[in-house]
Scaffold this motif. Structure first.
Motif, PDB file in Angstrom:
ATOM      1  N   ALA A  46      33.924  29.772  48.749  1.00  0.00           N
ATOM      2  CA  ALA A  46      34.478  30.939  49.435  1.00  0.00           C
ATOM      3  C   ALA A  46      34.281  30.833  50.946  1.00  0.00           C
ATOM      4  CB  ALA A  46      33.844  32.220  48.898  1.00  0.00           C
ATOM      5  N   GLN A  47      33.146  30.264  51.373  1.00  0.00           N
ATOM      6  CA  GLN A  47      32.879  30.077  52.806  1.00  0.00           C
ATOM      7  C   GLN A  47      33.899  29.148  53.452  1.00  0.00           C
ATOM      8  OE1 GLN A  47      30.424  31.386  54.804  1.00  0.00           O
ATOM      9  NE2 GLN A  47      29.747  32.705  53.142  1.00  0.00           N
ATOM     10  N   GLN A  48      34.553  28.314  52.638  1.00  0.00           N
ATOM     11  CA  GLN A  48      35.568  27.386  53.136  1.00  0.00           C
ATOM     12  C   GLN A  48      36.957  28.008  53.121  1.00  0.00           C
ATOM     13  OE1 GLN A  48      35.192  23.812  50.790  1.00  0.00           O
ATOM     14  NE2 GLN A  48      33.013  23.651  51.218  1.00  0.00           N
ATOM     15  N   GLY A  49      37.045  29.301  52.806  1.00  0.00           N
ATOM     16  CA  GLY A  49      38.330  29.990  52.844  1.00  0.00           C
ATOM     17  C   GLY A  49      39.083  30.015  51.530  1.00  0.00           C
ATOM     18  N   VAL A  50      38.458  29.606  50.450  1.00  0.00           N
ATOM     19  CA  VAL A  50      39.092  29.620  49.133  1.00  0.00           C
ATOM     20  C   VAL A  50      38.845  30.985  48.498  1.00  0.00           C
ATOM     21  CG1 VAL A  50      39.086  28.574  46.836  1.00  0.00           C
ATOM     22  CG2 VAL A  50      38.832  27.124  48.865  1.00  0.00           C
ATOM     23  N   ALA A  51      39.899  31.616  47.995  1.00  0.00           N
ATOM     24  CA  ALA A  51      39.762  32.889  47.300  1.00  0.00           C
ATOM     25  C   ALA A  51      39.055  32.672  45.968  1.00  0.00           C
ATOM     26  CB  ALA A  51      41.141  33.509  47.063  1.00  0.00           C
ATOM     27  N   LEU A  52      38.159  33.597  45.609  1.00  0.00           N
ATOM     28  CA  LEU A  52      37.418  33.496  44.354  1.00  0.00           C
ATOM     29  C   LEU A  52      37.836  34.597  43.401  1.00  0.00           C
ATOM     30  CD1 LEU A  52      33.679  32.863  45.300  1.00  0.00           C
ATOM     31  CD2 LEU A  52      35.419  31.201  44.675  1.00  0.00           C
ATOM     32  N   ASP A  53      37.905  34.231  42.123  1.00  0.00           N
ATOM     33  CA  ASP A  53      38.087  35.200  41.050  1.00  0.00           C
ATOM     34  C   ASP A  53      37.007  34.937  40.020  1.00  0.00           C
ATOM     35  OD1 ASP A  53      40.441  36.374  42.062  1.00  0.00           O
ATOM     36  OD2 ASP A  53      41.708  34.877  41.074  1.00  0.00           O
ATOM     37  N   PHE A  54      36.530  36.005  39.409  1.00  0.00           N
ATOM     38  CA  PHE A  54      35.587  35.909  38.304  1.00  0.00           C
ATOM     39  C   PHE A  54      36.197  36.645  37.125  1.00  0.00           C
ATOM     40  CE2 PHE A  54      32.922  35.242  41.993  1.00  0.00           C
ATOM     41  CZ  PHE A  54      32.059  34.238  41.578  1.00  0.00           C
ATOM     42  N   VAL A  55      36.252  35.974  35.981  1.00  0.00           N
ATOM     43  CA  VAL A  55      36.789  36.554  34.759  1.00  0.00           C
ATOM     44  C   VAL A  55      35.793  36.299  33.633  1.00  0.00           C
ATOM     45  CG1 VAL A  55      39.192  36.236  35.509  1.00  0.00           C
ATOM     46  CG2 VAL A  55      38.085  34.459  34.139  1.00  0.00           C
ATOM     47  N   SER A  56      35.969  36.993  32.521  1.00  0.00           N
ATOM     48  CA  SER A  56      35.089  36.736  31.379  1.00  0.00           C
ATOM     49  C   SER A  56      35.291  35.301  30.899  1.00  0.00           C
ATOM     50  CB  SER A  56      35.386  37.707  30.236  1.00  0.00           C
ATOM     51  OG  SER A  56      36.616  37.363  29.617  1.00  0.00           O
ATOM     52  N   HIS A  57      34.272  34.775  30.247  1.00  0.00           N
ATOM     53  CA  HIS A  57      34.383  33.403  29.726  1.00  0.00           C
ATOM     54  C   HIS A  57      35.532  33.290  28.734  1.00  0.00           C
ATOM     55  CE1 HIS A  57      33.075  29.349  29.047  1.00  0.00           C
ATOM     56  NE2 HIS A  57      32.838  29.560  27.761  1.00  0.00           N
ATOM     57  N   GLU A  58      35.762  34.320  27.943  1.00  0.00           N
ATOM     58  CA  GLU A  58      36.893  34.298  27.001  1.00  0.00           C
ATOM     59  C   GLU A  58      38.219  34.233  27.745  1.00  0.00           C
ATOM     60  OE1 GLU A  58      36.854  33.743  23.729  1.00  0.00           O
ATOM     61  OE2 GLU A  58      34.711  33.483  24.061  1.00  0.00           O
ATOM     62  N   GLU A  59      38.359  35.023  28.807  1.00  0.00           N
ATOM     63  CA  GLU A  59      39.574  34.972  29.625  1.00  0.00           C
ATOM     64  C   GLU A  59      39.706  33.613  30.308  1.00  0.00           C
ATOM     65  OE1 GLU A  59      43.068  35.923  31.711  1.00  0.00           O
ATOM     66  OE2 GLU A  59      42.153  36.903  29.980  1.00  0.00           O
ATOM     67  N   PHE A  60      38.585  33.072  30.762  1.00  0.00           N
ATOM     68  CA  PHE A  60      38.586  31.750  31.385  1.00  0.00           C
ATOM     69  C   PHE A  60      39.193  30.722  30.429  1.00  0.00           C
ATOM     70  CE2 PHE A  60      36.965  27.649  32.535  1.00  0.00           C
ATOM     71  CZ  PHE A  60      36.947  27.652  33.935  1.00  0.00           C
ATOM     72  N   LYS A  61      38.734  30.725  29.180  1.00  0.00           N
ATOM     73  CA  LYS A  61      39.242  29.754  28.205  1.00  0.00           C
ATOM     74  C   LYS A  61      40.735  29.947  27.962  1.00  0.00           C
ATOM     75  CE  LYS A  61      35.863  30.586  25.233  1.00  0.00           C
ATOM     76  NZ  LYS A  61      35.001  30.515  24.038  1.00  0.00           N
ATOM     77  N   GLN A  62      41.211  31.187  27.976  1.00  0.00           N
ATOM     78  CA  GLN A  62      42.640  31.435  27.814  1.00  0.00           C
ATOM     79  C   GLN A  62      43.422  30.872  29.001  1.00  0.00           C
ATOM     80  OE1 GLN A  62      44.456  32.705  25.166  1.00  0.00           O
ATOM     81  NE2 GLN A  62      42.471  32.330  24.210  1.00  0.00           N
TER      82      GLN A  62
END
Length: 132
Positions: free
Chosen positions: A88-104
């Motif tokens: 994020a410090q390098q200017g990349v947008a971050l998203d956090f999702v549940s692990h189940e959503e991540f796998k989808q």
């Protein structure tokens, strides 16, 4: 023979073929690989190569505009959370999702790069940006 960049021909091929918003997963050795998604298996043994080394190598050669992590890393893997914060410090947008959503979301990836990492939730989905 290449002198610079990724020597692994499959990694080099995938990176060269990425278009804007395409996604690429860097995964620990336990993440299930969705059927039909290419797996580039770099795992040699437990812990090798590690998630951090592979992520750093990919980011050095890849224009990333967004990174998605499992929200569970906040509680269960402070090292991965620290890497997310560094991205994020390098200017990349971050998203956090549940692990189940991540796998989808992995179903839509161009490829999964499987590492030897053996800590929980050491996974990220990287979305391609543009260099212009």
């Amino acid at each position: 023979m290449k002198k610079h960049g990724h020597l692994n021909r499959d990694v080099a091929r995938i990176l060269a073929g990425m278009g804007h918003t395409d996604s690429l997963v860097i995964a620990d050795c336990g993440l299930p690989i969705p059927p039909g998604v290419e797996c580039i298996d770099l795992a040699l043994q437990l812990g090798q190569p590690g998630f951090a080394a592979v992520l750093d190598s990919i980011l050095a050669d890849f224009q990333c505009e967004r990174a998605v992590f499992a929200i569970e890393c906040r509680q269960h893997n402070p090292a991965v959370l620290a890497q997310a914060e560094a991205i994020a410090q390098q200017g990349v947008a971050l998203d956090f999702v549940s692990h189940e959503e991540f796998k989808q979301r992995c179903l839509a990836a161009r490829a999964v790069i499987r590492t030897g990492e053996c800590t929980p939730y050491a996974n990220v989905i990287l979305h391609s940006g543009v260099i212009f």
